[in-house]
Scaffold this motif. Structure first.
Motif, PDB file in Angstrom:
ATOM      1  N   ILE A  19      40.973   2.532  56.697  1.00  0.00           N
ATOM      2  CA  ILE A  19      41.898   1.486  57.131  1.00  0.00           C
ATOM      3  C   ILE A  19      41.234   0.138  56.877  1.00  0.00           C
ATOM      4  O   ILE A  19      40.261  -0.234  57.533  1.00  0.00           O
ATOM      5  CB  ILE A  19      42.240   1.630  58.620  1.00  0.00           C
ATOM      6  CG1 ILE A  19      42.826   3.008  58.911  1.00  0.00           C
ATOM      7  CG2 ILE A  19      43.212   0.537  59.053  1.00  0.00           C
ATOM      8  CD1 ILE A  19      43.016   3.286  60.397  1.00  0.00           C
ATOM      9  N   ALA A 267      48.404  -0.361  59.719  1.00  0.00           N
ATOM     10  CA  ALA A 267      47.982   0.806  60.499  1.00  0.00           C
ATOM     11  C   ALA A 267      48.395   0.593  61.949  1.00  0.00           C
ATOM     12  O   ALA A 267      47.819  -0.231  62.661  1.00  0.00           O
ATOM     13  CB  ALA A 267      46.471   1.002  60.386  1.00  0.00           C
ATOM     14  N   ILE A 270      46.171   5.689  65.123  1.00  0.00           N
ATOM     15  CA  ILE A 270      45.539   6.902  64.607  1.00  0.00           C
ATOM     16  C   ILE A 270      46.128   8.096  65.345  1.00  0.00           C
ATOM     17  O   ILE A 270      46.240   8.078  66.580  1.00  0.00           O
ATOM     18  CB  ILE A 270      44.011   6.832  64.790  1.00  0.00           C
ATOM     19  CG1 ILE A 270      43.430   5.703  63.924  1.00  0.00           C
ATOM     20  CG2 ILE A 270      43.349   8.163  64.437  1.00  0.00           C
ATOM     21  CD1 ILE A 270      41.975   5.387  64.196  1.00  0.00           C
ATOM     22  N   VAL A 282      46.902   8.837  60.105  1.00  0.00           N
ATOM     23  CA  VAL A 282      47.197   7.451  60.500  1.00  0.00           C
ATOM     24  C   VAL A 282      48.696   7.211  60.362  1.00  0.00           C
ATOM     25  O   VAL A 282      49.305   7.568  59.347  1.00  0.00           O
ATOM     26  CB  VAL A 282      46.424   6.447  59.623  1.00  0.00           C
ATOM     27  CG1 VAL A 282      46.752   5.018  60.038  1.00  0.00           C
ATOM     28  CG2 VAL A 282      44.920   6.696  59.723  1.00  0.00           C
ATOM     29  N   CYS A 302      37.840   3.464  60.249  1.00  0.00           N
ATOM     30  CA  CYS A 302      38.618   2.321  60.730  1.00  0.00           C
ATOM     31  C   CYS A 302      37.834   1.042  60.451  1.00  0.00           C
ATOM     32  O   CYS A 302      36.822   0.766  61.101  1.00  0.00           O
ATOM     33  CB  CYS A 302      38.897   2.480  62.228  1.00  0.00           C
ATOM     34  SG  CYS A 302      40.171   1.365  62.841  1.00  0.00           S
ATOM     35  N   SER A 316      46.363   3.748  69.845  1.00  0.00           N
ATOM     36  CA  SER A 316      46.277   5.197  69.552  1.00  0.00           C
ATOM     37  C   SER A 316      46.120   5.978  70.851  1.00  0.00           C
ATOM     38  O   SER A 316      45.028   6.381  71.231  1.00  0.00           O
ATOM     39  CB  SER A 316      45.100   5.453  68.607  1.00  0.00           C
ATOM     40  OG  SER A 316      45.204   4.668  67.447  1.00  0.00           O
TER      41      SER A 316
END
Length: 568
Positions: A19, A267, A270, A282, A302, A316
């Protein structure tokens, strides 16, 4: 550098997902691709091709509408970022739009962002210094923060690994507080800088003034040209002379045939599987269509940049991680750090009127830390320390600005260089502090309807005490060096101006007090790695990007090794 594979089909499974494509993300992509992993890089902004997409790289001031100043329309996109003083017409296109990407300043904080392939690697200052055990042991010794789970020897071979490929110019000194890198030939100090260096080192035992250590090539390597001393780096370097993801790591990753880059991919979170205890992929938002998509992989890096990576971890959530991925300790979002900046002194250097310098060297001088190295240099005024950056030069065309003069004599006078001037500004270490934090703000949403960050951080007593010492020392050093008309200054500023934000998902030895372990793995999700500035446990007083590179290469090597052992 063309023909990147951007054909990332929805629901496709990769070996690895990265990411972000900035300094650390580019390194993750290179290392993972070269080790044979089919790797997807998710970039929230557009593709920026090396050379092709540097539209201002050769422009002179008179080639732009307002001689390099921003238009009202451009200013409107960057109501926060323009406070940095680094955004102009020639690089505005590399800075993120603040209106589309809002954040809330609970206390004043400047957050400079760059949303495109390469991220801030197209804009950074390129100063590169290794940390030492003085830095990695500081938290343990003085009790601020938690102990780093690694030491200098753990990272030393990885510093060398990234330095050889990135290309770092500088000179070896053998200083314990500033370990030497694998160097290309150093750039040269100009005549006044050499003079000031001689005076300072004569006047002060244990103080050194050196040429900056920078990710600029002083000789060609790996098909990249050497620095041309144009000092137009933040427009993109057509020679590939300075390190950026676009010119260095991403082309190497692309050459393996294992790289896929998906641009315009925000993004969002996750994806975590509670049953297996691992991340499975993701979830992204296509920034052009607003569509949600999912991509899957065995390991995830990440590298969205310090605060953005933490924002992704906070988003997340799952049954096992209700407060954010890896946040069982409650430390996610806390311990935000930066470096103090814009405190120092300047003055005029008499003499040397018959001398000048060649080109526009994109580098300056560095005075390494000299406080709290040992018992002889210990002070009771503060813990940790600071270093100085700066440069010397001659006043030029700018000497005629804001003057009412006119006519032939005035114009002729502008052709003559003005007096020699020299300045230094300090960069001081910021202590980890649990109260300096970021958190999700569900009341303020971005263009895509997502929660934004609230930032609540400020300098503490230790940083302010160092700033007082920086100002005092700077003035005294310039006085002893023989400068005249000296002005000392403290342009008081909030956190963020150093653009060295660190912390908020720190490494540590204990899952109860940290987010990551000594291999940059998220506690409770060992196939997720965070190797950008979010992982930092303390801040040192030197520029951090070289350490991000080394940590990323080290973690990627570990991840692939563990993957082969079926441990991830």
């Amino acid at each position: 550098m063309a023909n990147f594979n951007i054909d990332a089909k929805q629901d496709m499974t990769y070996d690895a997902i990265v990411i972000g494509s900035g300094i650390s993300g580019g390194w993750a992509a290179k290392e993972l691709c070269e080790k044979g992993l089919k790797t997807l890089v998710l970039e929230r902004g557009r593709i920026v091709e090396h050379v092709t997409d540097y539209p201002t790289m050769t422009l002179d001031p008179w080639d732009t509408e307002l001689r390099g100043s921003l238009t009202p329309e451009q200013k409107a996109k960057h109501p926060k970022g323009i406070r940095s003083g680094f955004i102009g017409a020639n690089n505005e296109h590399f800075h993120a739009n603040d209106v589309e990407n809002p954040y809330t300043e609970v206390k004043p904080f400047l957050w400079v962002r760059a949303h495109q392939m390469g991220g801030r690697s197209l804009l950074w200052g390129k100063q590169c210094y290794r940390w030492s055990d003085l830095d990695f042991e500081a938290n343990l010794k003085d009790g601020h923060g938690v102990d780093w789970p690694i030491r200098y020897n753990d990272l030393a071979p990885w510093y060398t690994h990234v330095e050889k490929f990135a290309g770092i110019s500088g000179e070896a000194l053998g200083l314990p507080q500033l370990p030497d890198s694998h160097f290309l030939p150093p750039m040269e100090l100009n005549c006044v800088e050499k003079h000031v260096k001689e005076r300072i080192e004569k006047e002060y035992n244990g103080r050194n003034m050196i040429i900056g250590r920078v990710a600029h090539l002083t000789e060609p390597i790996n098909g990249r040209g050497k620095c041309q001393f144009r000092n137009r780096c933040d427009r993109g370097c057509p020679y590939g002379a300075y390190f950026s993801s676009n010119a260095v790591t991403l082309p190497a990753a692309n050459a393996t045939g294992n790289l896929t880059i998906r641009p315009f991919s925000i993004a969002q979170s996750i994806i975590y599987d509670d049953e297996s205890g691992k991340a499975t992929g993701v979830r992204i938002i296509d920034s052009e269509t607003g569509e949600f998509m999912e991509y899957h992989a065995k390991i995830i890096f990440c590298n969205a940049s310090t605060l953005s990576s933490t924002q992704i971890l906070m988003n997340s959530t799952s049954d096992r991680h209700p407060n954010g991925l890896g946040n069982a300790s409650g430390e996610l979002g806390h311990n935000l750090m930066d470096h103090t900046y814009r405190v120092g002194a300047m003055g005029k250097v008499p003499g040397f009127e018959d001398q000048y310098y060649k080109g526009r060297r994109p580098n300056g001088i560095y005075i390494p830390r000299y406080y709290n190295l040992d018992e002889q240099t210990k002070t009771d005024n503060f813990v940790r320390g600071f270093g100085f950056q700066g440069s010397g030069g001659r006043a030029g065309w700018g000497a005629g600005s804001n003057q009412e003069n006119f006519g032939a004599d005035f114009k002729d006078g502008l052709m003559k260089p003005g007096p020699w001037e020299f300045f230094i500004t300090g960069f001081a270490e910021c202590l980890p502090n649990h109260e300096n934090k970021v958190y999700l703000n569900k009341e303020v949403l971005d263009k895509w309807g997502q929660p934004t960050l609230s930032i609540d951080a400020e300098w503490g007593e230790n940083e302010l005490a160092m700033n007082k010492q920086i100002r005092k020392d700077a003035k005294e050093m310039l006085e002893r060096a023989g400068l005249q008309d000296i002005t000392d200054f403290d342009n008081e500023h909030e956190m963020g101006y150093g653009i060295h934000e660190m912390g908020t998902a720190r490494m540590g030895r204990d899952p109860k007090t940290s987010v990551l372990n000594g291999n940059n793995q998220v506690h409770g999700a060992n196939n997720v790695f965070v190797t950008d500035g979010a992982c930092m446990t303390s801040s040192s007083c030197v520029n951090p990007s070289l350490t991000y590179m080394a940590l990323t290469a080290r973690a990627a090597n570990f991840a692939v090794s563990e993957l082969k052992k079926n441990n991830l």
